[in-house]
Design a protein around this motif. Structure first.
Motif, PDB file in Angstrom:
ATOM      1  N   ASP A 165       3.600  12.489   2.654  1.00 57.02           N
ATOM      2  CA  ASP A 165       2.257  12.717   3.216  1.00 57.02           C
ATOM      3  C   ASP A 165       1.304  11.579   2.856  1.00 57.02           C
ATOM      4  OD1 ASP A 165       3.147  15.010   4.291  1.00 57.02           O
ATOM      5  OD2 ASP A 165       2.262  16.335   2.735  1.00 57.02           O
ATOM      6  N   GLU A 166       1.531  11.171   1.564  1.00 62.54           N
ATOM      7  CA  GLU A 166       0.685  10.055   1.104  1.00 62.54           C
ATOM      8  C   GLU A 166       0.927   8.808   1.962  1.00 62.54           C
ATOM      9  OE1 GLU A 166      -1.762   9.891  -0.853  1.00 62.54           O
ATOM     10  OE2 GLU A 166      -1.938   7.741  -1.270  1.00 62.54           O
ATOM     11  N   SER A 205       0.825  -1.214   0.000  1.00 62.77           N
ATOM     12  CA  SER A 205       0.000   0.000   0.000  1.00 62.77           C
ATOM     13  C   SER A 205       0.862   1.268   0.000  1.00 62.77           C
ATOM     14  CB  SER A 205      -0.914   0.033   1.233  1.00 62.77           C
ATOM     15  OG  SER A 205      -1.738  -1.061   1.261  1.00 62.77           O
ATOM     16  N   THR A 206       2.037   1.130   0.683  1.00 66.06           N
ATOM     17  CA  THR A 206       2.866   2.340   0.800  1.00 66.06           C
ATOM     18  C   THR A 206       3.958   2.383  -0.261  1.00 66.06           C
ATOM     19  OG1 THR A 206       4.253   1.181   2.384  1.00 66.06           O
ATOM     20  CG2 THR A 206       2.515   2.559   3.305  1.00 66.06           C
ATOM     21  N   LEU A 256      10.047   6.917  10.789  1.00 67.72           N
ATOM     22  CA  LEU A 256       9.776   7.827   9.672  1.00 67.72           C
ATOM     23  C   LEU A 256       8.287   8.142   9.587  1.00 67.72           C
ATOM     24  CD1 LEU A 256      12.078   6.101   7.010  1.00 67.72           C
ATOM     25  CD2 LEU A 256      12.607   8.104   8.400  1.00 67.72           C
ATOM     26  N   PHE A 257       7.497   7.096   9.794  1.00 70.33           N
ATOM     27  CA  PHE A 257       6.043   7.282   9.733  1.00 70.33           C
ATOM     28  C   PHE A 257       5.403   6.538  10.902  1.00 70.33           C
ATOM     29  CE2 PHE A 257       7.710   7.115   5.389  1.00 70.33           C
ATOM     30  CZ  PHE A 257       7.336   8.368   4.893  1.00 70.33           C
ATOM     31  N   CYS A 258       4.341   7.079  11.335  1.00 68.48           N
ATOM     32  CA  CYS A 258       3.595   6.405  12.432  1.00 68.48           C
ATOM     33  C   CYS A 258       2.115   6.678  12.227  1.00 68.48           C
ATOM     34  CB  CYS A 258       4.037   6.950  13.814  1.00 68.48           C
ATOM     35  SG  CYS A 258       3.099   6.246  15.168  1.00 68.48           S
ATOM     36  N   SER A 259       1.329   5.610  12.351  1.00 62.88           N
ATOM     37  CA  SER A 259      -0.112   5.790  12.095  1.00 62.88           C
ATOM     38  C   SER A 259      -0.724   6.770  13.110  1.00 62.88           C
ATOM     39  CB  SER A 259      -0.846   4.445  12.195  1.00 62.88           C
ATOM     40  OG  SER A 259      -0.689   3.910  13.494  1.00 62.88           O
TER      41      SER A 259
END
Lengths: 123, 537
Positions: free
Chosen positions: B72-73, B61-62, B100-103
């Motif tokens: 951002d996506e 998905s990512t 880097l990213f976290c829900s």
């Protein structure tokens, strides 16, 4: 000869015999025991001995035996109580002439004595 | 049934049930535990598979947004993937451990906790120089803040040509791993499912154990406890002496056989006891019979001894009395001769003579009693003697008003003995009967054959209608000198002499009497066996 010797330890029996027989004409002598009777017989002679069966020192059967040995001709009539009839019968076997039961009446005694002197049918 | 539970220590069934129950509980628990564990494992492996899929799904998905470096996506996709129930958090961090990213967005830019599986899954000591583990661990299970089971999964993001050839030039070709995807998934629903399943399983096990125990209990009660109780009950009855009791036999198994053997044993015991009781009874009867006999014999002995000594004494006395009696008789006779026959004196002397003769008779009787009189033995017909005696007494004044009822059995009844002795007995009986009736009434005379103790006897009956004999006099009846007649009338020797004679012949005299009605004498004389036969021919 009608001499009778009565041998009995009881005076009343001796006297009764004497008082009955003397009036009848018999010559009666008395002895109080067997020995006395035998002694008397040695001195005098008797035709008949009336002998008591039960006596203290010498009983009638023994006296009878002696008489039969010493004086076979002398007749013996046993005088006995009812209870000694058995013995009386024994005495007859040993040579006694007859027996009479005590108590006897004068008539019985006289009859028995007469029988000895005059035989059975003499009354 | 209640015994099983009220006194389990006393019941085999209860012990068996407890043992089997315990065994089943242990086995069931092991089963229950193994099943639960297996289910947990299965669920966990499913959860892992789904978790892996989720990580792969996140990766795909990512991927696009990552390739085009649209941060951002990527962040948005992660936030969309995160749901409150199932997915706690999804994070992406680089291989140096920086998020880097976290829900949830809260940890972006922060380093990953070095104690986390994210580091330790591959590296032994995250603080020091990195040593890669041969078998990297990509997941672990933990409890979330609500206490629910949660799973943390780590997925690698490998370097791909698309990554190092992208226009952004963020990644070089030598890099093997570009970063990691970390997903924290909640297993709360699985927990609940597991709990429910566990609960159901526990309930099944309990129900199973209870059902099996109940079933076993009933079976054991039916085939073991009840028969055993019945046996015990029977034993109690038997112990209390009830030998008529028997155990119902319901099966042919060991207990059935035991019951059968028990019944057989009780039957034997009962038979033995019955026999013993019978023996005891017979014995008691025998003993009482013998005791009676001994008592009678003793009484007879005493009586005989008494009579014998009395006889001896009487004989002595009688003999002595004969001498003076001779004198009395002789001198009475001598005296009588002195008086005229019709004089008063002569008549008085007659009385003396008469009474002396009476004395003489009494003495004769006494002596007859005292000793066996000489007997002329011969064959004697009892019926003849009886007829003669009756004829004789009928002519006497005393019997003029007495009627004789004579019933003689058609037999001679020949006995070897002295007829005068029998005559004496019969005469005594008639005189007593006449005296008892006061000279008026009926005398019943009869003869018959009887058998006493297997021996033949002739029984001669003399029944009068007199006054009867008093109970207290009955015992003294045969005693010498016992008389109820007025003084001078009887010597008291008649019955005693008769008794003596009868005894001498081995017979006996029985008496039945009723006051006011009369008396029966039964003289019994033994018959020679052969004559008895003849008499019946």
């Amino acid at each position: 000869m009608n001499k009778i010797l009565v041998i009995d330890d009881e005076a009343i029996v001796r006297t009764s015999c004497q008082r009955t027989l003397v009036p009848e004409g018999y010559d009666v002598r008395l002895a109080t025991s067997g020995q006395e009777g035998l002694d008397l017989m040695a001195k005098e002679s008797f035709s008949l001995v009336l002998l008591d069966l039960k006596m203290p020192d010498m009983d009638g059967i023994e006296v009878l035996n002696r008489i039969k040995t010493g004086w076979p001709g002398t007749k013996v009539v046993m005088v006995t109580g009812y209870s000694t009839v058995d013995t009386a019968v024994q005495a007859l076997r040993l040579g006694a002439y007859n027996f009479i039961e005590k108590p006897f009446t004068p008539d019985t005694l006289i009859a028995a004595v007469r029988e000895v002197f005059y035989g059975k049918n003499q009354d | 049934m209640k015994n099983i539970f009220s006194h389990p220590e006393k019941s085999i069934a209860a012990k068996l049930i407890i043992a089997i129950g315990l065994l089943m509980i242990v086995v069931s628990f092991i089963f229950w535990y193994a099943t639960l564990k297996k289910q947990e494992e299965d669920i966990m492996s499913i959860a892992l598979k789904y978790g892996d899929s989720f990580v792969q799904f996140t990766k795909r998905s990512t991927r696009h947004s990552m390739l085009i470096y649209e941060r951002d996506e990527t962040q948005r996709v992660l936030e969309n993937l995160s749901t409150p129930e199932g997915v706690h958090r999804v994070r992406i961090y680089d291989h140096s451990g920086t998020v880097l990213f976290c829900s949830r967005g809260s940890t972006v830019g922060k380093p990953v906790d070095s104690a986390s599986i994210a580091c330790q899954g591959c590296h032994r000591n995250p603080g020091t120089s990195p040593v890669l583990l041969r078998e990297p661990k990509t997941w672990n299970v933990y409890k979330d803040e609500k206490g629910n089971t949660a799973i943390k999964l780590i997925g690698t993001i490998p370097n791909e040509p698309d990554c190092y050839t992208a226009s952004c030039h963020v990644h070089r070709q030598e890099e093997q791993t570009l970063g990691f995807i970390e997903a924290d998934l909640s297993l709360a629903l699985l927990d609940e499912a597991l709990f429910k399943q566990g609960l159901a399983l526990t309930a099944y096990v309990i129900i199973f154990v209870l059902a099996v125990s109940l079933f076993l209990g009933i079976i054991l009660y039916k085939i073991v406890s009840r028969p055993v109780y019945e046996l015990t009950d029977a034993m109690d009855h038997v112990a209390n002496g009830d030998l008529g009791y028997s155990v119902p036999i319901k099966s042919s198994d060991e207990i059935g056989m035991l019951a059968k053997a028990f019944n057989a044993m009780i039957k034997d015991i009962k038979a033995a006891r019955d026999q013993r009781e019978q023996w005891t009874q017979t014995l008691e009867v025998e003993i009482s019979k013998k005791t009676d006999e001994i008592r009678k014999t003793h009484a007879n002995l005493v009586q005989t001894e008494k009579l014998a000594s009395l006889g001896r004494m009487a004989a002595g006395v009688a003999h002595e009395i004969n001498n003076p009696l001779t004198g009395v008789v002789t001198f009475a006779h001598l005296l009588k001769k002195r008086f005229p026959a019709e004089s008063d004196e002569s008549q008085d002397l007659d009385i003396i003579i008469e009474q002396s003769e009476r004395c003489s008779k009494i003495i004769k009787n006494l002596l007859t009693f005292a000793r066996a009189t000489p007997t002329e033995k011969g064959k004697v017909s009892i019926n003849d003697v009886l007829r003669r005696t009756i004829f004789m007494v009928q002519n006497q004044e005393k019997f003029h008003h007495i009627k004789f009822n004579v019933t003689l059995e058609d037999s001679q009844f020949v006995i070897v003995g002295d007829s005068s002795q029998f005559q004496q007995i019969f005469l005594n009986m008639f005189i007593n009967a006449a005296d008892a009736m006061g000279g008026r009434g009926n005398i019943t005379v009869g003869t018959r054959t009887i058998v006493e103790e297997k021996k033949p006897y002739v029984e001669i009956e003399f029944t009068d209608e007199g006054t009867g004999i008093k109970k207290e006099d009955m015992l003294k009846l045969f005693e010498p000198f016992f008389t109820t007649k007025p003084v001078g009338k009887g010597t008291g020797l008649g019955l005693s002499v008769s008794h003596g004679i009868v005894k001498h012949f081995g017979g006996n005299i029985k008496v039945k009497s009723e006051i006011g009605k009369g008396t029966s004498f039964f003289v019994r004389l033994p018959l020679p066996s052969s004559d008895a036969k003849k008499s019946h021919e």
